[in-house]
Design a protein around this motif. Structure first.
Motif, PDB file in Angstrom:
ATOM      1  N   GLU A 229      43.591  37.076  37.986  1.00  0.00           N
ATOM      2  CA  GLU A 229      43.303  35.767  37.664  1.00  0.00           C
ATOM      3  C   GLU A 229      44.297  35.937  35.802  1.00  0.00           C
ATOM      4  N   VAL A 230      44.746  36.880  35.256  1.00  0.00           N
ATOM      5  CA  VAL A 230      45.508  36.431  34.185  1.00  0.00           C
ATOM      6  C   VAL A 230      47.459  36.137  34.033  1.00  0.00           C
TER       7      VAL A 230
ATOM      8  N   TRP B 195      50.290  36.462  41.679  1.00  0.00           N
ATOM      9  CA  TRP B 195      49.703  36.148  42.715  1.00  0.00           C
ATOM     10  C   TRP B 195      48.993  36.692  43.691  1.00  0.00           C
TER      11      TRP B 195
ATOM     12  N   ASP C 116      44.167  43.080  38.280  1.00  0.00           N
ATOM     13  CA  ASP C 116      43.324  41.753  37.190  1.00  0.00           C
ATOM     14  C   ASP C 116      44.293  40.860  37.470  1.00  0.00           C
TER      15      ASP C 116
ATOM     16  N   GLU D  23      48.034  46.505  27.286  1.00  0.00           N
ATOM     17  CA  GLU D  23      47.584  47.810  27.170  1.00  0.00           C
ATOM     18  C   GLU D  23      48.428  48.917  26.356  1.00  0.00           C
TER      19      GLU D  23
ATOM     20  N   GLY E 178      44.854  30.919  33.215  1.00  0.00           N
ATOM     21  CA  GLY E 178      44.882  31.715  33.619  1.00  0.00           C
ATOM     22  C   GLY E 178      45.633  31.572  34.746  1.00  0.00           C
TER      23      GLY E 178
ATOM     24  N   THR F 200      48.975  43.614  35.851  1.00  0.00           N
ATOM     25  CA  THR F 200      48.855  41.999  36.740  1.00  0.00           C
ATOM     26  C   THR F 200      50.408  42.337  37.240  1.00  0.00           C
TER      27      THR F 200
ATOM     28  N   THR G 147      49.006  40.269  43.765  1.00  0.00           N
ATOM     29  CA  THR G 147      47.645  41.255  43.814  1.00  0.00           C
ATOM     30  C   THR G 147      47.209  42.738  44.947  1.00  0.00           C
TER      31      THR G 147
ATOM     32  N   ARG H 281      44.837  48.637  33.270  1.00  0.00           N
ATOM     33  CA  ARG H 281      44.494  46.969  33.959  1.00  0.00           C
ATOM     34  C   ARG H 281      46.434  46.647  33.990  1.00  0.00           C
TER      35      ARG H 281
ATOM     36  N   ARG I  62      43.817  49.241  37.647  1.00  0.00           N
ATOM     37  CA  ARG I  62      43.176  47.735  37.650  1.00  0.00           C
ATOM     38  C   ARG I  62      43.382  46.896  37.740  1.00  0.00           C
TER      39      ARG I  62
ATOM     40  N   THR J 270      49.196  41.118  30.628  1.00  0.00           N
ATOM     41  CA  THR J 270      47.687  42.557  30.913  1.00  0.00           C
ATOM     42  C   THR J 270      49.112  43.220  29.241  1.00  0.00           C
TER      43      THR J 270
END
Length: 321
Positions: A150-151, A132, A148, A156, A201, A129, A135, A127, A146, A154
């Protein structure tokens, strides 16, 4: 993660290849490269790595004493924003990141630095990011990531990514919080005059989607819907107004807006609620009525899901703009 030993400074390397953006690099330097040993000792040992004279922010020349190969020796590696997401990063940098990761280093990207991590293969199956605005391109170019959208960031474990600009500071503070605890991270945030942890986010910062001018089948319908946003509207109502079947309406909505009619309508209701919370003092109940949400409970549920913040918190953050 990599808890910091009390007797040995945790080594942080920041990669500064040609094309690095200035804002994120400066923020990371302030967190990891400045002396904050009054908050926790030892603080991080910091190294800027890159070709001598690399341009940062298109005008600043980085006077580094370590090449990109030194990235491989750090316990944490920071990759600031990459200027051109369509340009392949230097192979030397990609190799150094892979070597560092294989050796157990924590790799963190800021903003479009995620494209560098993706090019190195470090985001495959993870995941991630980025800003925006990029993305969709990240997901398209690297389908094994993966994404994301909106956040703010991330985590991991060994690979971390952040959204655009100021979200890089959110991630840097998160790393400090992970290494040194919340008390130290909060004290550093106060020193930097920034929130130690922001709610929500990056969805709260994304402007409303813009449709494709007036050269599409919904050009007359969309303004009609927005003028009646306080009213209960169904797909059938919109199809009747557009003079087409419900099935055709759904097809055109996906083509023009990228989503279904009621989902688009809900997003417009939330955007309108955002503007009312920012610019006025209506109660949440009144805003729910003005945006067609019906009840304050319905507004709170959808607003929080979309923006990551409940209406009251959103007003405290953005009210009076």
């Amino acid at each position: 993660m990599h808890p910091v030993a009390q007797s040995v400074a945790h080594s942080v390397a920041m990669a500064l290849p040609e094309g690095t953006m200035l804002f994120e690099a400066a923020g990371a330097f302030e967190v990891f490269g400045s002396d904050h040993s009054d908050l926790a000792a030892p603080w991080y040992s910091f190294t800027a790595c890159g070709p001598a004279g690399s341009r940062v922010g298109d005008w600043l020349r980085a006077d580094t004493t370590h090449g990109l190969e030194a990235v491989a020796d750090a316990r944490t590696v920071i990759v600031p924003a990459w200027r051109d997401v369509e340009q392949e990063p230097p192979q030397e940098l990609l190799d150094a990141l892979r070597t560092a990761h294989a050796a157990g280093a924590r790799i963190a990207s800021l903003c479009t630095g995620a494209f560098v991590l993706a090019a190195a293969g470090l985001l495959d199956g993870r995941r991630a990011t980025t800003h925006w605005a990029h993305t969709a391109r990240l997901a398209e170019r690297y389908p094994r990531v993966r994404v994301d959208a909106e956040v703010l960031f991330t985590d991991e474990g060994s690979v971390l990514t952040s959204a655009g600009k100021a979200a890089g500071m959110d991630l840097c503070l998160h790393i400090v919080r992970t290494d040194h605890g919340a008390t130290v991270a909060n004290a550093l945030a106060r020193h930097l005059v920034t929130p130690p942890h922001r709610d929500g986010g990056q969805a709260q910062f994304i402007p409303a989607p813009v449709t494709h001018g007036r050269d599409h089948p919904l050009a007359d319908l969309l303004p009609w819907v927005l003028a009646r946003i306080d009213q209960p509207l169904t797909v059938e109502d919109m199809a009747r107004q557009a003079g087409m079947s419900s099935r055709n309406l759904v097809r055109h909505f996906h083509a023009v807006t990228g989503t279904a009619p009621l989902r688009w309508l809900l997003s417009q209701r939330v955007r309108e609620a955002q503007e009312l919370l920012e610019s006025g003092d209506d109660t949440v109940e009144r805003i729910a009525a003005r945006t067609g949400m019906g009840t304050s409970a319905t507004l709170r549920r959808h607003f929080t899901r979309v923006t990551g913040l409940p209406p009251e918190a959103y007003r405290r953050t953005f009210g009076g703009r």
